[in-house]
Write a protein that holds these residues in place. Structure first.
Motif, PDB file in Angstrom:
ATOM      1  N   LEU A   1       8.399  -3.546  -8.168  1.00 24.53           N
ATOM      2  CA  LEU A   1       8.232  -4.823  -7.467  1.00 24.53           C
ATOM      3  C   LEU A   1       9.544  -5.539  -7.132  1.00 24.53           C
ATOM      4  CD1 LEU A   1       5.225  -6.830  -8.880  1.00 24.53           C
ATOM      5  CD2 LEU A   1       5.636  -6.037  -6.550  1.00 24.53           C
ATOM      6  N   LYS A   2      10.450  -5.557  -8.114  1.00 21.35           N
ATOM      7  CA  LYS A   2      11.731  -6.243  -7.890  1.00 21.35           C
ATOM      8  C   LYS A   2      12.466  -5.620  -6.699  1.00 21.35           C
ATOM      9  CE  LYS A   2      15.514  -8.631  -8.669  1.00 21.35           C
ATOM     10  NZ  LYS A   2      16.600  -7.985  -9.339  1.00 21.35           N
ATOM     11  N   GLN A   3      12.534  -4.297  -6.668  1.00 20.11           N
ATOM     12  CA  GLN A   3      13.190  -3.565  -5.574  1.00 20.11           C
ATOM     13  C   GLN A   3      12.474  -3.840  -4.256  1.00 20.11           C
ATOM     14  OE1 GLN A   3      14.956  -2.887  -8.293  1.00 20.11           O
ATOM     15  NE2 GLN A   3      16.424  -2.626  -6.662  1.00 20.11           N
ATOM     16  N   PHE A   4      11.137  -3.820  -4.331  1.00 24.04           N
ATOM     17  CA  PHE A   4      10.303  -4.040  -3.155  1.00 24.04           C
ATOM     18  C   PHE A   4      10.594  -5.406  -2.518  1.00 24.04           C
ATOM     19  CE2 PHE A   4       6.345  -6.088  -1.681  1.00 24.04           C
ATOM     20  CZ  PHE A   4       6.025  -5.265  -0.612  1.00 24.04           C
TER      21      PHE A   4
ATOM     22  N   ASN B   1       5.428  -8.189 -13.897  1.00 27.11           N
ATOM     23  CA  ASN B   1       6.552  -7.443 -14.449  1.00 27.11           C
ATOM     24  C   ASN B   1       7.372  -6.844 -13.303  1.00 27.11           C
ATOM     25  OD1 ASN B   1       7.763  -4.725 -15.511  1.00 27.11           O
ATOM     26  ND2 ASN B   1       7.428  -6.025 -17.289  1.00 27.11           N
ATOM     27  N   PRO B   2       8.718  -6.982 -13.381  1.00 27.70           N
ATOM     28  CA  PRO B   2       9.568  -6.499 -12.288  1.00 27.70           C
ATOM     29  C   PRO B   2       9.473  -4.987 -12.028  1.00 27.70           C
ATOM     30  CG  PRO B   2      10.808  -7.918 -13.793  1.00 27.70           C
ATOM     31  CD  PRO B   2       9.488  -7.674 -14.423  1.00 27.70           C
ATOM     32  N   TRP B   3       9.030  -4.217 -13.056  1.00 32.28           N
ATOM     33  CA  TRP B   3       8.978  -2.757 -12.905  1.00 32.28           C
ATOM     34  C   TRP B   3       7.601  -2.225 -12.557  1.00 32.28           C
ATOM     35  CZ3 TRP B   3      12.503  -5.232 -15.844  1.00 32.28           C
ATOM     36  CH2 TRP B   3      13.832  -4.947 -15.531  1.00 32.28           C
ATOM     37  N   LEU B   4       6.680  -3.121 -12.330  1.00 33.82           N
ATOM     38  CA  LEU B   4       5.346  -2.721 -11.881  1.00 33.82           C
ATOM     39  C   LEU B   4       5.468  -2.124 -10.477  1.00 33.82           C
ATOM     40  CD1 LEU B   4       2.479  -3.252 -13.117  1.00 33.82           C
ATOM     41  CD2 LEU B   4       2.379  -5.274 -11.673  1.00 33.82           C
ATOM     42  N   SER B   5       4.789  -1.010 -10.209  1.00 31.27           N
ATOM     43  CA  SER B   5       4.848  -0.419  -8.865  1.00 31.27           C
ATOM     44  C   SER B   5       4.058  -1.270  -7.883  1.00 31.27           C
ATOM     45  CB  SER B   5       4.253   0.990  -8.861  1.00 31.27           C
ATOM     46  OG  SER B   5       5.058   1.830  -9.635  1.00 31.27           O
ATOM     47  N   ALA B   6       4.633  -1.452  -6.713  1.00 32.35           N
ATOM     48  CA  ALA B   6       4.001  -2.314  -5.698  1.00 32.35           C
ATOM     49  C   ALA B   6       2.579  -1.847  -5.381  1.00 32.35           C
ATOM     50  CB  ALA B   6       4.857  -2.347  -4.441  1.00 32.35           C
ATOM     51  N   HIS B   7       2.356  -0.543  -5.310  1.00 33.23           N
ATOM     52  CA  HIS B   7       1.031  -0.043  -4.898  1.00 33.23           C
ATOM     53  C   HIS B   7      -0.044  -0.231  -5.972  1.00 33.23           C
ATOM     54  CE1 HIS B   7       2.170   3.408  -7.319  1.00 33.23           C
ATOM     55  NE2 HIS B   7       0.988   3.946  -7.147  1.00 33.23           N
ATOM     56  N   LYS B   8       0.389  -0.597  -7.189  1.00 35.66           N
ATOM     57  CA  LYS B   8      -0.600  -0.759  -8.258  1.00 35.66           C
ATOM     58  C   LYS B   8      -1.145  -2.179  -8.371  1.00 35.66           C
ATOM     59  CE  LYS B   8       0.426   3.078 -11.261  1.00 35.66           C
ATOM     60  NZ  LYS B   8       1.170   3.511 -12.443  1.00 35.66           N
ATOM     61  N   LEU B   9      -0.651  -3.098  -7.549  1.00 31.11           N
ATOM     62  CA  LEU B   9      -1.083  -4.489  -7.666  1.00 31.11           C
ATOM     63  C   LEU B   9      -2.564  -4.650  -7.331  1.00 31.11           C
ATOM     64  CD1 LEU B   9       1.761  -6.757  -6.255  1.00 31.11           C
ATOM     65  CD2 LEU B   9       1.365  -5.964  -8.568  1.00 31.11           C
ATOM     66  N   LYS B  10      -3.231  -5.425  -8.188  1.00 29.34           N
ATOM     67  CA  LYS B  10      -4.641  -5.717  -7.936  1.00 29.34           C
ATOM     68  C   LYS B  10      -4.724  -6.942  -7.026  1.00 29.34           C
ATOM     69  CE  LYS B  10      -6.161  -3.213 -11.768  1.00 29.34           C
ATOM     70  NZ  LYS B  10      -4.874  -2.944 -12.428  1.00 29.34           N
ATOM     71  N   LYS B  11      -5.925  -7.191  -6.548  1.00 26.29           N
ATOM     72  CA  LYS B  11      -6.137  -8.276  -5.587  1.00 26.29           C
ATOM     73  C   LYS B  11      -5.600  -9.631  -6.063  1.00 26.29           C
ATOM     74  CE  LYS B  11      -9.690  -7.768  -2.127  1.00 26.29           C
ATOM     75  NZ  LYS B  11     -11.107  -7.759  -1.804  1.00 26.29           N
TER      76      LYS B  11
ATOM     77  N   HIS C   1       0.825  -1.199   0.000  1.00 23.22           N
ATOM     78  CA  HIS C   1       0.000   0.000   0.000  1.00 23.22           C
ATOM     79  C   HIS C   1       0.870   1.264   0.000  1.00 23.22           C
ATOM     80  CE1 HIS C   1      -3.806   1.950   0.400  1.00 23.22           C
ATOM     81  NE2 HIS C   1      -3.441   2.585   1.487  1.00 23.22           N
ATOM     82  N   HIS C   2       0.599   2.181  -0.936  1.00 21.87           N
ATOM     83  CA  HIS C   2       1.334   3.456  -1.051  1.00 21.87           C
ATOM     84  C   HIS C   2       2.808   3.303  -1.405  1.00 21.87           C
ATOM     85  CE1 HIS C   2      -2.007   5.824   0.030  1.00 21.87           C
ATOM     86  NE2 HIS C   2      -2.057   5.479   1.299  1.00 21.87           N
ATOM     87  N   ARG C   3       3.271   2.074  -1.695  1.00 18.48           N
ATOM     88  CA  ARG C   3       4.688   1.905  -1.998  1.00 18.48           C
ATOM     89  C   ARG C   3       4.894   1.949  -3.507  1.00 18.48           C
ATOM     90  NH1 ARG C   3       5.990  -0.733   2.813  1.00 18.48           N
ATOM     91  NH2 ARG C   3       7.004   1.032   3.707  1.00 18.48           N
TER      92      ARG C   3
END
Ligand SMILES: [Zn+2]
Length: 269
Positions: A151-154, A179-189, A145-147
């Motif tokens: 994703l890879k970095q996370f 995708n490794p560059w997807l932002s963590a906060h954008k992940l769907k359920k 949330h809010h991160r």
């Protein structure tokens, strides 16, 4: 490593230790000598040697090239030399030698990034262990949330979820089709559920097979890890994806490589 050492060290008393690296000089020799080991377990990425209530713990982090090697006594107590050859150990790479009634434990570490610390009690770690019962889909959702981090970095953030290294981060994302560059906060359920499932699957499988030997990891008996043959993307750049046959891509950020399939792990969708 912790699992293997547990059966060898539990109930044994440290008779003495020799430190061969000035960087480890602050290790409390006096507190360790004469201490009886009650358990050996994993704590995050560290091997935690327990001496019982109020007697402190020894935390060893192997980092890149560290190994803990157990050499049982057979007759002559000092005859460890043949093992040096068998385990491919150079004298100069031994950083600590622990003496036990039943054998010798060596902390061997050519690149000397590993650490060993004695603490009166286990420090309060803030991370979540992904294999503990505290780690649920809800925990992962809250951490994402809010991160805005990729994703890879996370996944490599040891202060959030402990224990995922560079190899497993790529493997987890491939299996979760993210995708490794997807932002963590954008992940769907459903993506969070997939990520959660694969974090557990990959780490459990790797631990079961004693890790992944890439350059020189060996466990306490000198064996290599068995997870290497199950790698689907790591170090497979240019080779066909095991799922769709598209060539695996390698990308480097901050000196660390990420391996992924552009078709199975698209930026969108
Ligand atoms: Zn693919």
């Amino acid at each position: 490593v912790a699992r293997q050492l547990a059966s060898k060290l539990k109930g044994q008393t440290i008779r003495g230790l020799r430190i061969y690296d000035y960087r480890l000089n602050n290790l409390k020799r006096a507190a360790l000598t004469g201490s009886k080991i009650t358990s050996v377990r994993r704590e995050g990425k560290q091997v935690c040697v327990d001496f019982g209530e109020n007697n402190g713990v020894l935390l060893i982090h192997l980092r890149m090239t560290g190994r803990l090697i157990w050499i049982p006594h057979r007759g002559n107590v000092e005859s460890v030399a043949p093992f040096f050859h068998r385990f491919n150990i150079a004298d100069s790479h031994v950083r600590i030698r622990f003496e036990f009634p039943k054998g010798v434990l060596l902390f061997v570490d050519p690149r000397r990034f590993g650490t060993a610390n004695f603490c009166k009690e286990l420090p309060a770690f803030k991370y979540v262990d992904p294999l503990s019962s505290n780690f649920t889909v809800e925990t992962l959702t809250r951490l994402c949330h809010h991160r805005k981090q990729a994703l890879k970095q996370f996944l490599l953030r040891q202060d959030l979820i402990v224990g995922i290294g560079n190899i497993y981060a790529s493997e987890i994302l491939f299996r979760a089709r993210l995708n490794p560059w997807l932002s963590a906060h954008k992940l769907k359920k459903d993506q969070l559920r997939r990520l959660y499932r694969e974090i557990r699957n990959v780490l459990n499988a790797a631990i079961k097979l004693n890790g992944t030997t890439f350059s020189d990891f060996q466990d306490s008996d000198g064996s290599s890890g068995g997870f290497g043959r199950f790698l689907k993307v790591y170090a497979r750049d240019g080779k066909p994806c095991r799922r769709c046959r598209t060539a695996i891509v390698r990308s480097t950020t901050g000196g660390r490589s990420t391996f992924y399939c552009i078709r199975c792990q698209p930026r969108r969708g």
